[in-house]
Scaffold this motif. Structure first.
Motif, PDB file in Angstrom:
ATOM      1  N   ASN A 284      59.269  16.897  41.304  1.00 42.63           N
ATOM      2  CA  ASN A 284      59.543  17.361  42.668  1.00 42.63           C
ATOM      3  C   ASN A 284      59.493  18.888  42.740  1.00 42.63           C
ATOM      4  O   ASN A 284      60.276  19.518  43.435  1.00 42.63           O
ATOM      5  N   TRP A 285      58.555  19.476  41.988  1.00 39.35           N
ATOM      6  CA  TRP A 285      58.494  20.937  41.893  1.00 39.35           C
ATOM      7  C   TRP A 285      58.328  21.618  43.244  1.00 39.35           C
ATOM      8  O   TRP A 285      58.796  22.751  43.433  1.00 39.35           O
ATOM      9  N   LYS A 286      57.697  20.961  44.198  1.00 39.44           N
ATOM     10  CA  LYS A 286      57.467  21.590  45.504  1.00 39.44           C
ATOM     11  C   LYS A 286      58.773  21.891  46.233  1.00 39.44           C
ATOM     12  O   LYS A 286      58.811  22.773  47.096  1.00 39.44           O
ATOM     13  N   ASN A 287      59.833  21.177  45.882  1.00 39.72           N
ATOM     14  CA  ASN A 287      61.131  21.434  46.508  1.00 39.72           C
ATOM     15  C   ASN A 287      61.771  22.723  45.996  1.00 39.72           C
ATOM     16  O   ASN A 287      62.719  23.228  46.603  1.00 39.72           O
ATOM     17  N   ASP A 288      61.266  23.236  44.879  1.00 39.65           N
ATOM     18  CA  ASP A 288      61.913  24.367  44.210  1.00 39.65           C
ATOM     19  C   ASP A 288      61.207  25.699  44.412  1.00 39.65           C
ATOM     20  O   ASP A 288      61.646  26.722  43.880  1.00 39.65           O
ATOM     21  N   VAL A 289      60.113  25.692  45.170  1.00 40.34           N
ATOM     22  CA  VAL A 289      59.375  26.934  45.420  1.00 40.34           C
ATOM     23  C   VAL A 289      59.125  27.074  46.919  1.00 40.34           C
ATOM     24  O   VAL A 289      59.061  26.067  47.639  1.00 40.34           O
ATOM     25  N   PRO A 290      58.975  28.310  47.415  1.00 39.54           N
ATOM     26  CA  PRO A 290      58.615  28.483  48.825  1.00 39.54           C
ATOM     27  C   PRO A 290      57.274  27.812  49.116  1.00 39.54           C
ATOM     28  O   PRO A 290      56.416  27.698  48.233  1.00 39.54           O
ATOM     29  N   GLU A 291      57.089  27.398  50.349  1.00 38.15           N
ATOM     30  CA  GLU A 291      55.866  26.677  50.717  1.00 38.15           C
ATOM     31  C   GLU A 291      54.610  27.483  50.401  1.00 38.15           C
ATOM     32  O   GLU A 291      53.624  26.945  49.885  1.00 38.15           O
ATOM     33  N   SER A 292      54.652  28.789  50.689  1.00 39.66           N
ATOM     34  CA  SER A 292      53.473  29.629  50.440  1.00 39.66           C
ATOM     35  C   SER A 292      53.176  29.734  48.948  1.00 39.66           C
ATOM     36  O   SER A 292      52.010  29.774  48.533  1.00 39.66           O
ATOM     37  N   VAL A 293      54.220  29.756  48.135  1.00 33.08           N
ATOM     38  CA  VAL A 293      54.036  29.797  46.679  1.00 33.08           C
ATOM     39  C   VAL A 293      53.456  28.472  46.195  1.00 33.08           C
ATOM     40  O   VAL A 293      52.577  28.444  45.324  1.00 33.08           O
ATOM     41  N   GLY A 294      53.912  27.384  46.777  1.00 35.34           N
ATOM     42  CA  GLY A 294      53.372  26.073  46.425  1.00 35.34           C
ATOM     43  C   GLY A 294      51.873  26.000  46.656  1.00 35.34           C
ATOM     44  O   GLY A 294      51.131  25.434  45.840  1.00 35.34           O
ATOM     45  N   ARG A 295      51.427  26.587  47.763  1.00 33.54           N
ATOM     46  CA  ARG A 295      49.986  26.583  48.054  1.00 33.54           C
ATOM     47  C   ARG A 295      49.218  27.396  47.014  1.00 33.54           C
ATOM     48  O   ARG A 295      48.125  27.003  46.580  1.00 33.54           O
ATOM     49  N   ILE A 296      49.787  28.530  46.610  1.00 29.32           N
ATOM     50  CA  ILE A 296      49.124  29.373  45.605  1.00 29.32           C
ATOM     51  C   ILE A 296      49.059  28.647  44.261  1.00 29.32           C
ATOM     52  O   ILE A 296      48.049  28.711  43.551  1.00 29.32           O
ATOM     53  N   ILE A 297      50.122  27.944  43.918  1.00 31.11           N
ATOM     54  CA  ILE A 297      50.119  27.159  42.678  1.00 31.11           C
ATOM     55  C   ILE A 297      49.025  26.097  42.730  1.00 31.11           C
ATOM     56  O   ILE A 297      48.270  25.912  41.768  1.00 31.11           O
ATOM     57  N   GLU A 298      48.920  25.418  43.865  1.00 30.30           N
ATOM     58  CA  GLU A 298      47.892  24.379  43.995  1.00 30.30           C
ATOM     59  C   GLU A 298      46.492  24.967  43.919  1.00 30.30           C
ATOM     60  O   GLU A 298      45.582  24.354  43.355  1.00 30.30           O
ATOM     61  N   GLU A 299      46.320  26.177  44.468  1.00 31.58           N
ATOM     62  CA  GLU A 299      45.016  26.850  44.398  1.00 31.58           C
ATOM     63  C   GLU A 299      44.648  27.188  42.950  1.00 31.58           C
ATOM     64  O   GLU A 299      43.468  27.339  42.622  1.00 31.58           O
ATOM     65  N   ASN A 300      45.672  27.325  42.105  1.00 33.72           N
ATOM     66  CA  ASN A 300      45.450  27.695  40.707  1.00 33.72           C
ATOM     67  C   ASN A 300      45.889  26.573  39.759  1.00 33.72           C
ATOM     68  O   ASN A 300      46.325  26.835  38.638  1.00 33.72           O
ATOM     69  N   TRP A 301      45.744  25.342  40.233  1.00 33.47           N
ATOM     70  CA  TRP A 301      46.209  24.191  39.460  1.00 33.47           C
ATOM     71  C   TRP A 301      45.490  24.060  38.121  1.00 33.47           C
ATOM     72  O   TRP A 301      46.019  23.494  37.163  1.00 33.47           O
ATOM     73  N   ASN A 302      44.287  24.608  38.036  1.00 33.41           N
ATOM     74  CA  ASN A 302      43.550  24.561  36.769  1.00 33.41           C
ATOM     75  C   ASN A 302      44.327  25.248  35.646  1.00 33.41           C
ATOM     76  O   ASN A 302      44.214  24.860  34.473  1.00 33.41           O
ATOM     77  N   ILE A 303      45.126  26.246  35.993  1.00 33.68           N
ATOM     78  CA  ILE A 303      45.939  26.941  34.984  1.00 33.68           C
ATOM     79  C   ILE A 303      47.017  26.006  34.448  1.00 33.68           C
ATOM     80  O   ILE A 303      47.259  25.940  33.234  1.00 33.68           O
ATOM     81  N   ILE A 304      47.653  25.272  35.354  1.00 38.02           N
ATOM     82  CA  ILE A 304      48.682  24.313  34.939  1.00 38.02           C
ATOM     83  C   ILE A 304      48.064  23.219  34.075  1.00 38.02           C
ATOM     84  O   ILE A 304      48.626  22.829  33.040  1.00 38.02           O
TER      85      ILE A 304
END
Length: 200
Positions: free
Chosen positions: A155-175
């Motif tokens: 449930n990581w999306k609950n722990d970050v701001p929405e805008s940060v969540g979008r940036i993480i998803e844009e860089n999901w290849n890093i994860i």
């Protein structure tokens, strides 16, 4: 003019970081945020513990705070990292202090939620204010990201701001890249350093 200095991993930026930064904004005229950076020459070293590079973390911060904060890479360690040891006795560690205070004018204080870190900041005359450690940690959010990448419930999306969540998803290849890999870091005196660049 009072400047608040916030040195942190911010990997990734979490709701707890946002809470801390908002508190600092209420107590200072300028808030200088310094995500820790490890470099070999001009190349940033990233790892499972430090997946997102400085530019991505800066983007995370500005997505939340815009230009109301100052984000710099002045909290940067340059390989070989062992030259920062031992603290206080190493000239390189005092150079780091100069970097941290670059551009700071007038009064300042640093913030940490860790008592041991507060002691070190005090030794380096960075005037720490030790706050209460937040329950939510970037390390736990990072593990949730890796769990998600490996197909586990998260449930990581609950722990970050929405805008940060979008940036993480844009860089999901890093994860995805680091999710199944070994954590190539070493802990020295309570601080993590990449193994790459430790003694080069």
């Amino acid at each position: 003019m009072i400047t608040a200095l916030y040195l942190a991993h911010l990997n990734p930026v979490t709701n707890a970081h946002v809470e801390i930064i908002n508190e600092l904004k209420n107590n200072a005229d300028i808030v200088k945020i310094m995500p820790v950076v490890f470099k070999s020459g001009k190349t940033e070293i990233n790892s499972k513990s430090f997946p997102f590079n400085f530019e991505i973390r800066k983007k995370m911060l500005t997505s939340v705070f815009g230009n109301s904060i100052l984000v710099t890479d002045d909290y940067a360690f340059f390989a070989p990292f062992k030259k920062y040891m031992p603290p206080l006795l190493s000239p390189r560690s005092w150079e780091l202090r100069k970097q941290i205070l670059r551009g700071v004018q007038g009064n300042f204080f640093s913030y940490t939620g860790d008592k041991a870190e507060g002691y070190m900041l005090k030794i380096y005359r960075l005037k720490p204010r030790v706050g209460q450690r937040k329950t939510l940690s970037a390390a736990s959010v990072k593990e949730s990201l890796y769990d998600s990448a490996l197909g586990r419930d998260s449930n990581w999306k609950n722990d970050v701001p929405e805008s940060v969540g979008r940036i993480i998803e844009e860089n999901w290849n890093i994860i995805m890249k680091f999710s199944g890999s070994e954590d190539k870091t070493t802990r020295i005196l309570g601080m993590k350093f990449p193994k790459e660049g430790w003694s080069e």
